[in-house]
Design a protein around this motif. Structure first.
Motif, PDB file in Angstrom:
ATOM      1  N   GLU A 261      42.091  32.688  40.824  1.00 54.71           N
ATOM      2  CA  GLU A 261      41.012  32.882  39.430  1.00 54.71           C
ATOM      3  C   GLU A 261      39.644  33.069  39.757  1.00 54.71           C
ATOM      4  N   ASP A 262      39.147  32.077  40.506  1.00 57.36           N
ATOM      5  CA  ASP A 262      37.736  32.025  41.392  1.00 57.36           C
ATOM      6  C   ASP A 262      37.019  33.704  41.895  1.00 57.36           C
TER       7      ASP A 262
ATOM      8  N   VAL B 296      39.185  36.488  42.178  1.00 55.23           N
ATOM      9  CA  VAL B 296      38.861  37.542  41.306  1.00 55.23           C
ATOM     10  C   VAL B 296      37.899  37.749  40.662  1.00 55.23           C
ATOM     11  N   GLN B 297      37.318  36.568  39.911  1.00 57.42           N
ATOM     12  CA  GLN B 297      35.956  36.281  38.511  1.00 57.42           C
ATOM     13  C   GLN B 297      34.335  36.516  39.669  1.00 57.42           C
ATOM     14  N   ASN B 298      34.582  36.200  40.578  1.00 53.22           N
ATOM     15  CA  ASN B 298      33.630  36.363  41.376  1.00 53.22           C
ATOM     16  C   ASN B 298      33.595  36.163  42.703  1.00 53.22           C
TER      17      ASN B 298
ATOM     18  N   TYR C 268      41.636  42.380  40.663  1.00 57.06           N
ATOM     19  CA  TYR C 268      41.631  42.305  39.239  1.00 57.06           C
ATOM     20  C   TYR C 268      42.084  41.119  38.051  1.00 57.06           C
ATOM     21  N   THR C 269      41.912  41.192  36.795  1.00 48.15           N
ATOM     22  CA  THR C 269      42.113  40.494  35.879  1.00 48.15           C
ATOM     23  C   THR C 269      43.679  39.659  35.534  1.00 48.15           C
TER      24      THR C 269
ATOM     25  N   LEU D   8      45.873  36.785  36.176  1.00 43.61           N
ATOM     26  CA  LEU D   8      45.753  35.783  35.964  1.00 43.61           C
ATOM     27  C   LEU D   8      46.690  34.909  35.285  1.00 43.61           C
TER      28      LEU D   8
END
Length: 94
Positions: free
Chosen positions: A14-15, A17-19, A62-63, A66
């Motif tokens: 998660e971290d 793909v988001q940052n 891509y998110t 998630l």
């Protein structure tokens, strides 16, 4: 990991793909590797992708996936039950 004196790097998908840039820079630093801007555009490589997940690799990060695996029945459900405490600790069972 300290009980076994292991040197490891914990990275949450998660971290990543988001940052991605910050997470990849931290990972490369841990591995004592230099930053390369191509880390952020790996999907654009001319190199052949020899994996069953070719389509996913070519999409880049891509998110949309998630936390989706948590809700699958069957074998995934058995894994979720077996790892319930760890999944909750990591925030997957909110």
């Amino acid at each position: 990991a300290q009980a076994f004196n292991l040197n490891y790097y914990e990275l949450h998908y998660e971290d990543l793909v988001q940052n991605p840039e910050d997470e990849l820079r931290r990972l490369l630093n841990f591995l004592d590797l230099d930053w390369d801007d191509r880390c952020l555009t790996f999907q654009n490589t001319a190199q052949p992708v020899m994996t069953a997940s070719y389509d996913q690799v070519k999409k880049g990060l891509y998110t949309s996936s998630l936390k989706k695996a948590i809700h699958y029945p069957g074998p995934y459900q058995e894994m979720t039950e077996a790892a319930r405490d760890m999944l909750a600790k990591l925030g997957y069972l909110e």
